[in-house]
Scaffold this motif. Structure first.
Motif, short mmCIF file in Angstrom:
data_model
loop_
_atom_site.label_atom_id
_atom_site.label_comp_id
_atom_site.label_asym_id
_atom_site.label_seq_id
_atom_site.Cartn_x
_atom_site.Cartn_y
_atom_site.Cartn_z
N ARG A 3 0.86 -1.18 0.00
CA ARG A 3 0.00 0.00 0.00
C ARG A 3 0.89 1.23 0.00
N ALA A 4 0.61 2.17 -0.90
CA ALA A 4 1.42 3.38 -0.99
C ALA A 4 0.55 4.55 -1.43
N LEU A 5 0.93 5.75 -1.00
CA LEU A 5 0.25 6.99 -1.39
C LEU A 5 1.27 7.93 -2.02
N ILE A 6 0.88 8.59 -3.12
CA ILE A 6 1.78 9.50 -3.82
C ILE A 6 1.12 10.87 -3.94
N PRO A 7 1.75 11.94 -3.47
CA PRO A 7 1.21 13.30 -3.65
C PRO A 7 1.15 13.64 -5.14
N ALA A 8 0.14 14.40 -5.52
CA ALA A 8 -0.09 14.72 -6.93
C ALA A 8 1.09 15.44 -7.57
N PRO A 26 0.45 -14.09 -12.71
CA PRO A 26 0.09 -14.87 -11.53
C PRO A 26 0.46 -14.17 -10.22
N GLY A 27 -0.54 -13.91 -9.39
CA GLY A 27 -0.27 -13.34 -8.08
C GLY A 27 -0.03 -11.85 -8.06
N ARG A 28 -0.06 -11.17 -9.21
CA ARG A 28 0.25 -9.74 -9.25
C ARG A 28 -0.92 -8.93 -9.81
N THR A 29 -1.38 -7.99 -9.02
CA THR A 29 -2.44 -7.09 -9.44
C THR A 29 -2.08 -5.69 -8.97
N LEU A 30 -2.39 -4.71 -9.80
CA LEU A 30 -2.14 -3.32 -9.46
C LEU A 30 -3.48 -2.58 -9.50
N ILE A 31 -3.88 -2.03 -8.37
CA ILE A 31 -5.13 -1.28 -8.28
C ILE A 31 -4.79 0.14 -7.88
N THR A 32 -5.21 1.11 -8.69
CA THR A 32 -4.84 2.50 -8.42
C THR A 32 -6.08 3.39 -8.50
N TYR A 33 -6.09 4.46 -7.69
CA TYR A 33 -7.22 5.39 -7.72
C TYR A 33 -6.86 6.65 -6.92
N TRP A 34 -7.59 7.73 -7.20
CA TRP A 34 -7.41 8.97 -6.45
C TRP A 34 -8.10 8.85 -5.09
N VAL A 35 -7.37 9.13 -4.03
CA VAL A 35 -7.98 9.26 -2.70
C VAL A 35 -8.60 10.64 -2.57
N ARG A 36 -7.81 11.67 -2.97
CA ARG A 36 -8.31 13.04 -3.07
C ARG A 36 -7.98 13.49 -4.49
N PRO A 37 -8.99 13.76 -5.31
CA PRO A 37 -8.74 14.09 -6.72
C PRO A 37 -7.69 15.19 -6.89
N ASN A 38 -6.69 14.90 -7.75
CA ASN A 38 -5.61 15.84 -8.06
C ASN A 38 -4.81 16.26 -6.82
N ASN A 39 -4.85 15.39 -5.79
CA ASN A 39 -4.11 15.71 -4.57
C ASN A 39 -3.33 14.51 -4.06
N LEU A 40 -3.99 13.36 -3.93
CA LEU A 40 -3.34 12.19 -3.35
C LEU A 40 -3.80 10.94 -4.08
N TYR A 41 -2.81 10.18 -4.58
CA TYR A 41 -3.10 8.99 -5.39
C TYR A 41 -2.73 7.73 -4.60
N SER A 42 -3.59 6.69 -4.70
CA SER A 42 -3.36 5.45 -3.94
C SER A 42 -2.95 4.32 -4.87
N ILE A 43 -2.04 3.50 -4.39
CA ILE A 43 -1.61 2.31 -5.13
C ILE A 43 -1.72 1.10 -4.20
N LEU A 44 -2.43 0.07 -4.66
CA LEU A 44 -2.47 -1.21 -3.98
C LEU A 44 -1.86 -2.23 -4.93
N ALA A 45 -0.80 -2.87 -4.51
CA ALA A 45 -0.09 -3.79 -5.39
C ALA A 45 0.04 -5.14 -4.70
N SER A 46 -0.64 -6.15 -5.24
CA SER A 46 -0.54 -7.49 -4.66
C SER A 46 0.58 -8.26 -5.33
N VAL A 47 1.32 -9.00 -4.53
CA VAL A 47 2.44 -9.80 -5.02
C VAL A 47 2.34 -11.18 -4.40
N PRO A 48 3.00 -12.20 -4.98
CA PRO A 48 2.98 -13.54 -4.38
C PRO A 48 3.59 -13.52 -2.98
#
Length: 534
Positions: A3-8, A26-48
């Motif tokens: 889990r990681a957050l990146i400032p815009a 296999p075992g790897r998925t990347l889910i990304t979305y804005w937590v606060r639009p144009n301010n803070l971006y979220s990354i969820l990255a699943s790994v084996p």
């Protein structure tokens, strides 16, 4: 999962999606979305699990480990990953709702009661639904009635969270297939859904279309559980209620969560446990034009009695010849002859036209073995009934001699799901519901048009078909498949014998303890005798 957050401001040179969901192997998925639009971006990255060094809710993981796990992703995503300065690793924990939430004035909610798999965004959503339901029932209760109110809260919430959790787990499994054949089958199912559920409103309506503000005002018995049946629904007679309960509990949450693999296992277990074939009955294995089949005989077989060629139900995805043997043997007893249960290939591994091809081969193989068409009765329950009708239409088109008759028990003959009873009796039928029928039907016809009479024989030219014996239960989801088929067949000049029974269940004839089963089997015997004596 990382889990990681990146400032815009760190992502000015990266084109970002409002929301992204990427399967990267296999075992790897990347889910990304804005937590606060144009301010803070979220990354969820699943790994084996093998690539996880440690887990913590507070300590940062080694970002280089994360970058190594996703070193081969496309340039835009890699550029985004390079901006991550810190992140932490957590395990993905989930389990089915626990068996009991409430003890006196103490109860559980949210992840304490049903930790959700991180899919369909239902972790927080189910917790919010819990909170509103609990607040509403407590608001209505007096201080003395708090334990009772909390029991009502659990009664309302546990069936729903069980269904949502199983559905979410099934979708996780479906989207993370890795074998080429299974990916092909999954994609074929999705193509099929585009024909009958293009916006997935049917498939996921129970999740996204649920309104807790309205639901909590309905009686607690209106809650839909794992089988999409109202929890308070019951039938009038003890024996029909027994059959209803068997259907309702045919699949466990774990089996539903495993997709068609688990459903197949559950259906075989359901049939083998509740309808075992008597040890007195001998079973012969045979191949009919290469199609594996099983043959049983009436214990008192009559001379010149017919042969029933039987096709099991299961929505073209579930079931087997062996699982249907007990019912097939009772058919043999009813006609005083022989029954052959056909092990036709199943979807999604073998989509249309595999089942109808096997049905044609089995029929031709039976005729070539010396059984005349005039001595063959086609039979099927649910989708097997639809397959028997489709086979007859195919034989008529090919100019092949037709069988003497067709028995259809609650036949599934319209895979477009346009029948009014599909909606009318939603929540009343534990054996069939629109969600499941969509899943099964789309698995079968996939990219093919579902109105093709070889898929949905209701839309075929029924003129010239042999006599039909059709039966169904009042109040079942597929009732209108049978009633519309009766009407269309009669208009086409087909000789139709029909029975609609009350206070019963889908494919009631597989339940030997039901009185209506005994009377229907007797009626089938009389119908056969009358048909053969014409």
């Amino acid at each position: 999962m990382w889990r990681a957050l990146i400032p815009a401001e760190m992502l000015r040179d990266v084109h970002l999606e409002e929301k992204g969901n990427y399967w990267l192997g296999p075992g790897r998925t990347l889910i990304t979305y804005w937590v606060r639009p144009n301010n803070l971006y979220s990354i969820l990255a699943s790994v084996p699990a093998a690539e996880v060094q440690r887990e913590s809710w507070t300590e940062s993981g080694d970002i280089e480990d994360l970058r190594r796990s996703f070193s081969d992703i496309e340039p835009r995503a890699r550029k985004m990953m390079e901006q991550i300065e810190s992140g932490f690793i957590t395990g993905m924990y989930y389990r089915d709702p626990i068996d009991r939430w409430t003890y006196g004035r103490v109860t559980l909610m949210g992840d304490a009661a049903h930790p959700m798999v991180p899919f369909l965004a239902q972790g927080a959503a189910q917790g919010i639904e819990d909170a509103w339901t609990m607040a509403t029932v407590l608001e209505k209760a007096s201080k003395k009635d708090v334990p009772t109110a909390l029991q009502e809260y659990e009664q309302r919430r546990r069936p729903r969270t069980t269904r949502v959790q199983a559905g979410a787990r099934a979708m996780v499994k479906l989207t993370h297939e890795t074998e080429p054949d299974r990916i092909r089958a999954r994609n074929g199912r999705w193509k099929g859904m585009q024909h009958i559920d293009p916006m997935t409103e049917t498939t996921w309506g129970f999740v996204w279309g649920y309104d807790v503000l309205k639901a909590v005002k309905l009686p607690a018995g209106e809650v839909l559980g794992l089988s999409a049946t109202k929890e308070g629904k019951s039938l009038k007679r003890p024996e029909s209620q027994r059959a209803f309960s068997l259907w309702k509990n045919a699949f466990s949450p774990e089996q539903v969560a495993r997709g068609h693999d688990g459903l197949r296992e559950g259906y075989e277990e359901f049939l083998a446990t509740n309808f075992p074939l008597s040890k007195e009955v001998g079973v012969e294995s045979l191949e009919l034009h290469g199609v594996p089949s099983l043959r049983v005989h009436a214990l008192r077989k009559r001379a010149n009695a017919p042969t029933v060629l039987h096709f099991h139900g299961g929505g073209y995805v579930l079931g087997s010849a062996r699982g249907s043997l007990e019912y097939a043997h009772r058919l043999a007893e009813a006609v005083g002859g022989t029954s052959i249960a056909v092990d036709y290939r199943l979807a999604p591994d073998h989509p249309y036209p595999a089942a109808i091809d096997d049905a044609l081969d089995a029929y031709r193989g039976l005729v070539n073995s010396g059984v005349p068409a005039s001595s063959i009765i086609l039979s099927g329950e649910s989708s097997g009934g639809g397959l028997a009708l489709a086979l007859a239409l195919a034989l008529k088109t090919a100019g092949t001699p037709l069988p003497a008759g067709i028995i259809g028990v609650c036949p599934f003959v319209d895979l477009t799901l346009r029948g009014p009873s599909v909606s009318q009796f939603a929540g009343d039928d534990p054996a069939a519901n629109r969600d499941m029928l969509t899943y099964l039907g789309a698995s079968y016809f996939q990219g093919h048009e579902p109105t093709d009479p070889m898929v949905s024989p209701l839309y075929g030219d029924l003129a010239g078909l042999p006599p039909l014996f059709l039966t169904a239960s009042e109040g079942e989801v597929l009732l209108s498949d049978t009633t519309r088929l009766i009407e269309r067949a009669q208009k086409a000049g087909v000789d139709v014998t029909s029975r609609i029974v009350d206070d019963s269940v889908h494919v009631y004839t597989i339940f030997p303890f039901l009185p209506e089963t005994a009377s229907t089997m007797k009626a089938i015997g009389e119908w056969i005798e009358g048909s053969f004596n014409r």
